[in-house]
Design a protein around this motif. Structure first.
Motif, PDB file in Angstrom:
ATOM      1  N   GLY A  68       0.802  -1.210   0.000  1.00  0.00           N
ATOM      2  CA  GLY A  68       0.000   0.000   0.000  1.00  0.00           C
ATOM      3  C   GLY A  68       0.837   1.263   0.000  1.00  0.00           C
ATOM      4  N   LYS A  69       0.170   2.400  -0.167  1.00  0.00           N
ATOM      5  CA  LYS A  69       0.835   3.697  -0.110  1.00  0.00           C
ATOM      6  C   LYS A  69       1.094   4.058   1.345  1.00  0.00           C
ATOM      7  CE  LYS A  69       0.236   8.575  -1.348  1.00  0.00           C
ATOM      8  NZ  LYS A  69       1.585   8.726  -1.920  1.00  0.00           N
ATOM      9  N   GLN A  70       2.340   4.348   1.664  1.00  0.00           N
ATOM     10  CA  GLN A  70       2.725   4.651   3.031  1.00  0.00           C
ATOM     11  C   GLN A  70       2.826   6.158   3.236  1.00  0.00           C
ATOM     12  OE1 GLN A  70       6.345   2.500   3.834  1.00  0.00           O
ATOM     13  NE2 GLN A  70       5.427   0.501   3.410  1.00  0.00           N
ATOM     14  N   ASP A  71       2.669   6.579   4.494  1.00  0.00           N
ATOM     15  CA  ASP A  71       2.799   7.993   4.821  1.00  0.00           C
ATOM     16  C   ASP A  71       4.255   8.426   4.698  1.00  0.00           C
ATOM     17  OD1 ASP A  71       0.107   8.199   5.373  1.00  0.00           O
ATOM     18  OD2 ASP A  71       0.351   7.749   7.506  1.00  0.00           O
ATOM     19  N   GLU A  72       4.457   9.666   4.300  1.00  0.00           N
ATOM     20  CA  GLU A  72       5.793  10.228   4.191  1.00  0.00           C
ATOM     21  C   GLU A  72       5.954  11.348   5.215  1.00  0.00           C
ATOM     22  OE1 GLU A  72       8.162   9.006   2.409  1.00  0.00           O
ATOM     23  OE2 GLU A  72       6.904   7.514   1.361  1.00  0.00           O
ATOM     24  N   ALA A  73       7.181  11.527   5.693  1.00  0.00           N
ATOM     25  CA  ALA A  73       7.450  12.544   6.699  1.00  0.00           C
ATOM     26  C   ALA A  73       7.319  13.935   6.093  1.00  0.00           C
ATOM     27  CB  ALA A  73       8.843  12.350   7.280  1.00  0.00           C
ATOM     28  N   LYS A  74       6.699  14.831   6.851  1.00  0.00           N
ATOM     29  CA  LYS A  74       6.606  16.231   6.464  1.00  0.00           C
ATOM     30  C   LYS A  74       7.631  17.035   7.263  1.00  0.00           C
ATOM     31  CE  LYS A  74       1.639  15.772   5.559  1.00  0.00           C
ATOM     32  NZ  LYS A  74       0.279  16.246   5.930  1.00  0.00           N
ATOM     33  N   GLU A  75       7.716  18.302   7.002  1.00  0.00           N
ATOM     34  CA  GLU A  75       8.654  19.148   7.729  1.00  0.00           C
ATOM     35  C   GLU A  75       8.345  19.094   9.227  1.00  0.00           C
ATOM     36  OE1 GLU A  75      10.242  23.799   7.819  1.00  0.00           O
ATOM     37  OE2 GLU A  75       8.737  23.140   6.345  1.00  0.00           O
ATOM     38  N   GLY A  76       9.380  18.891  10.022  1.00  0.00           N
ATOM     39  CA  GLY A  76       9.199  18.796  11.466  1.00  0.00           C
ATOM     40  C   GLY A  76       8.842  17.400  11.941  1.00  0.00           C
ATOM     41  N   GLU A  77       8.792  16.432  11.024  1.00  0.00           N
ATOM     42  CA  GLU A  77       8.455  15.051  11.373  1.00  0.00           C
ATOM     43  C   GLU A  77       9.638  14.127  11.099  1.00  0.00           C
ATOM     44  OE1 GLU A  77       3.673  15.066  10.300  1.00  0.00           O
ATOM     45  OE2 GLU A  77       5.071  13.914   9.069  1.00  0.00           O
ATOM     46  N   GLU A  78       9.631  13.022  11.758  1.00  0.00           N
ATOM     47  CA  GLU A  78      10.583  11.956  11.479  1.00  0.00           C
ATOM     48  C   GLU A  78       9.828  10.642  11.632  1.00  0.00           C
ATOM     49  OE1 GLU A  78      14.106  10.298  14.071  1.00  0.00           O
ATOM     50  OE2 GLU A  78      14.845  12.017  12.903  1.00  0.00           O
ATOM     51  N   LEU A  79       9.655   9.917  10.532  1.00  0.00           N
ATOM     52  CA  LEU A  79       8.844   8.715  10.556  1.00  0.00           C
ATOM     53  C   LEU A  79       9.722   7.475  10.414  1.00  0.00           C
ATOM     54  CD1 LEU A  79       5.746   9.646   8.342  1.00  0.00           C
ATOM     55  CD2 LEU A  79       6.115   9.997  10.793  1.00  0.00           C
ATOM     56  N   THR A  80       9.629   6.589  11.397  1.00  0.00           N
ATOM     57  CA  THR A  80      10.271   5.285  11.288  1.00  0.00           C
ATOM     58  C   THR A  80       9.446   4.432  10.327  1.00  0.00           C
ATOM     59  OG1 THR A  80       8.968   4.401  13.124  1.00  0.00           O
ATOM     60  CG2 THR A  80      11.093   5.440  13.672  1.00  0.00           C
ATOM     61  N   PRO A  81       9.985   3.303   9.858  1.00  0.00           N
ATOM     62  CA  PRO A  81       9.188   2.431   8.986  1.00  0.00           C
ATOM     63  C   PRO A  81       7.845   2.050   9.600  1.00  0.00           C
ATOM     64  CG  PRO A  81      11.486   1.761   8.912  1.00  0.00           C
ATOM     65  CD  PRO A  81      11.382   2.824   9.977  1.00  0.00           C
ATOM     66  N   LEU A  82       7.813   1.806  10.902  1.00  0.00           N
ATOM     67  CA  LEU A  82       6.564   1.430  11.559  1.00  0.00           C
ATOM     68  C   LEU A  82       5.574   2.589  11.549  1.00  0.00           C
ATOM     69  CD1 LEU A  82       5.329  -1.033  13.023  1.00  0.00           C
ATOM     70  CD2 LEU A  82       6.103  -0.010  15.180  1.00  0.00           C
ATOM     71  N   ALA A  83       6.066   3.813  11.730  1.00  0.00           N
ATOM     72  CA  ALA A  83       5.183   4.982  11.744  1.00  0.00           C
ATOM     73  C   ALA A  83       4.551   5.228  10.380  1.00  0.00           C
ATOM     74  CB  ALA A  83       5.965   6.213  12.187  1.00  0.00           C
ATOM     75  N   LYS A  84       5.224   4.828   9.321  1.00  0.00           N
ATOM     76  CA  LYS A  84       4.687   5.064   7.979  1.00  0.00           C
ATOM     77  C   LYS A  84       3.435   4.242   7.687  1.00  0.00           C
ATOM     78  CE  LYS A  84       9.088   6.471   5.902  1.00  0.00           C
ATOM     79  NZ  LYS A  84      10.116   6.178   4.867  1.00  0.00           N
ATOM     80  N   VAL A  85       3.205   3.188   8.469  1.00  0.00           N
ATOM     81  CA  VAL A  85       2.011   2.358   8.262  1.00  0.00           C
ATOM     82  C   VAL A  85       1.053   2.437   9.446  1.00  0.00           C
ATOM     83  CG1 VAL A  85       3.263   0.766   6.755  1.00  0.00           C
ATOM     84  CG2 VAL A  85       3.153   0.268   9.205  1.00  0.00           C
ATOM     85  N   ALA A  86       1.325   3.337  10.385  1.00  0.00           N
ATOM     86  CA  ALA A  86       0.550   3.383  11.628  1.00  0.00           C
ATOM     87  C   ALA A  86      -0.885   3.824  11.427  1.00  0.00           C
ATOM     88  CB  ALA A  86       1.240   4.298  12.638  1.00  0.00           C
ATOM     89  N   ASN A  87      -1.158   4.585  10.366  1.00  0.00           N
ATOM     90  CA  ASN A  87      -2.514   5.104  10.142  1.00  0.00           C
ATOM     91  C   ASN A  87      -3.299   4.327   9.092  1.00  0.00           C
ATOM     92  OD1 ASN A  87      -2.909   7.674  11.817  1.00  0.00           O
ATOM     93  ND2 ASN A  87      -0.872   7.957  10.956  1.00  0.00           N
ATOM     94  N   TRP A  88      -2.719   3.253   8.589  1.00  0.00           N
ATOM     95  CA  TRP A  88      -3.391   2.455   7.553  1.00  0.00           C
ATOM     96  C   TRP A  88      -4.770   1.982   7.999  1.00  0.00           C
ATOM     97  CZ3 TRP A  88      -4.836  -2.734   7.863  1.00  0.00           C
ATOM     98  CH2 TRP A  88      -5.254  -3.322   6.661  1.00  0.00           C
ATOM     99  N   ALA A  89      -4.900   1.521   9.225  1.00  0.00           N
ATOM    100  CA  ALA A  89      -6.176   0.964   9.689  1.00  0.00           C
ATOM    101  C   ALA A  89      -7.286   2.007   9.679  1.00  0.00           C
ATOM    102  CB  ALA A  89      -6.013   0.369  11.089  1.00  0.00           C
ATOM    103  N   ASP A  90      -6.956   3.263   9.927  1.00  0.00           N
ATOM    104  CA  ASP A  90      -7.953   4.330   9.855  1.00  0.00           C
ATOM    105  C   ASP A  90      -8.365   4.603   8.418  1.00  0.00           C
ATOM    106  OD1 ASP A  90      -8.909   5.187  12.258  1.00  0.00           O
ATOM    107  OD2 ASP A  90      -7.385   6.710  12.579  1.00  0.00           O
ATOM    108  N   LYS A  91      -7.421   4.526   7.513  1.00  0.00           N
ATOM    109  CA  LYS A  91      -7.721   4.822   6.112  1.00  0.00           C
ATOM    110  C   LYS A  91      -8.653   3.777   5.499  1.00  0.00           C
ATOM    111  CE  LYS A  91      -3.267   7.100   5.399  1.00  0.00           C
ATOM    112  NZ  LYS A  91      -1.965   7.051   4.695  1.00  0.00           N
TER     113      LYS A  91
END
Length: 409
Positions: A68-91
């Motif tokens: 699936g499409k994973q979230d990408e870090a925005k300015e002021g963020e730092e996303l680990t691999p796990l964080a990039k899929v953390a919101n999938w269940a809501d989507k």
């Protein structure tokens, strides 16, 4: 305890696979935004940073197999691999094949069957306080709530990972005999299916661990976790706080409050999902989610009682204690205004409420991250606990000491 449906129940046809592939495009066209994005990413970041290097490597490999499409870090963020899929269940909960997962995002405390209902502690008598507690049999029927989901998907992560390890071991045995090619060709589909189930279970577990630690995700049935309690935020500046766009079942709420720059309309649930976090990041952390996250891991709020609390995410009794913590905070802090009275529909709240409740939010985010780290270490680490094993019974002590040291618990 029954086991909820496996991840593979949503993927077995070409049409389903096609729709899963197109899903990110559908989100863009409909303008759907997952609630609590920052909170879930922070929890996943904390968890990832507190597992052992071996488990981090395993998580990296699993997430690489996510289609699936994973979230990408925005300015002021730092996303680990796990964080990039953390919101999938809501989507995906808004999409028909995943509608069944909506009840797994929360726990409904059946205040509608309790005479007098459930309110801030000082407003209840002894009988009401005794009945206004989380009861698994009453509030999680057929295991369909966030507590049951965490137990289920923790077990799934462990089971599917162990299946992949067995497949890899068998494939190594074939090397030199048939070069492994015969085994690989005949088991590719099984391997792909198992990896898909593992990826999906990991994404569900990561998200639901955050949900059960949000006070208004363990909340009153009568107001749907504060979703039916309309709130107006009164503040003197022009910070814009995200307006809720969907309810907890993934249904669109509609509406737009951009014409009210100083007097935004929300509901109480959205205040705890996003607004308290957004307010803190904007006002105190220079719009940096990373700085906010670092302030959580630096806190010394995890007292001895919580340090020694049950941490086994495969034990329903253990996970139930986490839900009870959130329920206690819901009554004491979320539903209660600063004067101790019930927050009711149409009430105004000020910045003082957001700031007074911030410490509760930070504690819940930190505990969720730490407990997710424990769950992943148990499921994927060297010392995987047997089903029914004692709390932290054979958990790797070195990993435990590292996590406790960094989190200052």
């Amino acid at each position: 305890m029954k086991i909820l449906r496996d991840a593979h129940s949503t993927l077995m046809t070409p049409i389903t696979f096609l729709m899963l592939t197109l899903l990110p495009s559908i989100f863009l066209m409909t303008g759907v935004e997952a609630w609590g994005k920052e909170g879930h990413e922070i929890i996943a970041n904390i968890a990832y940073n507190h597992v052992s290097p071996k488990v981090q490597s395993i998580l990296n490999d699993i997430v690489l197999h996510d289609k699936g499409k994973q979230d990408e870090a925005k300015e002021g963020e730092e996303l680990t691999p796990l964080a990039k899929v953390a919101n999938w269940a809501d989507k995906v909960r808004i999409w028909y094949p995943y509608k069944w997962s909506s009840p797994l995002h929360f726990v409904d405390i059946r205040d509608d069957v309790i005479e007098g209902g459930c309110h801030p502690p000082e407003l209840m008598n002894d009988v009401e306080r005794k009945e206004c507690v989380f009861m698994y049999e009453r509030d999680c029927v057929e295991d369909k709530c966030a507590v049951g989901a965490i137990v289920n998907y923790t077990n799934q992560v462990a089971r599917y990972y162990q299946q992949l390890e067995v497949m890899d071991a068998v494939e190594e045995d074939y090397q030199g005999v048939r070069g492994g090619l015969f085994h690989q060709d005949n088991n590719k589909d099984d391997n792909d299916d198992t990896m898909y189930h593992l990826v999906t279970a990991l994404k569900f577990l990561t998200h639901f661990m955050g949900d059960v630690h949000q006070p208004l995700h363990v909340s009153r049935t009568s107001d749907r976790g504060g979703n039916t309690i309309g709130i107006k935020i009164v503040h003197p500046h022009k910070h814009y706080y995200s307006y809720p766009v969907m309810d907890r079942y993934g249904n669109s709420l509609g509406g737009d409050d951009k014409d009210h720059p100083h007097h935004y309309s929300h509901n109480l649930h959205s205040i705890w999902d996003k607004t308290i976090i957004e307010h803190a990041i904007q006002k105190y952390y220079n719009h940096s989610m990373l700085s906010f996250q670092q302030s959580i891991t630096a806190m010394d709020i995890f007292v001895t009682q919580k340090q020694n609390a049950c941490m086994d995410a495969r034990d329903v009794t253990c996970v139930s204690t986490w839900a009870q913590e959130s329920w206690n905070d819901a009554l004491q802090y979320a539903y209660s205004n600063l004067n101790g009275k019930d927050i009711v529909n149409g009430m105004e709240i000020t910045e003082e409420y957001l700031e007074e409740r911030l410490v509760v939010v930070k504690e819940r985010l930190g505990l969720a991250g730490l407990r997710l780290a424990y769950a992943l270490e148990m499921a994927l680490g060297d010392d995987v606990m047997e089903d029914g094993g004692g709390v932290l019974g054979v958990f790797d002590r070195k990993s435990l000491d590292v996590m406790q040291g960094v989190m200052k618990i």
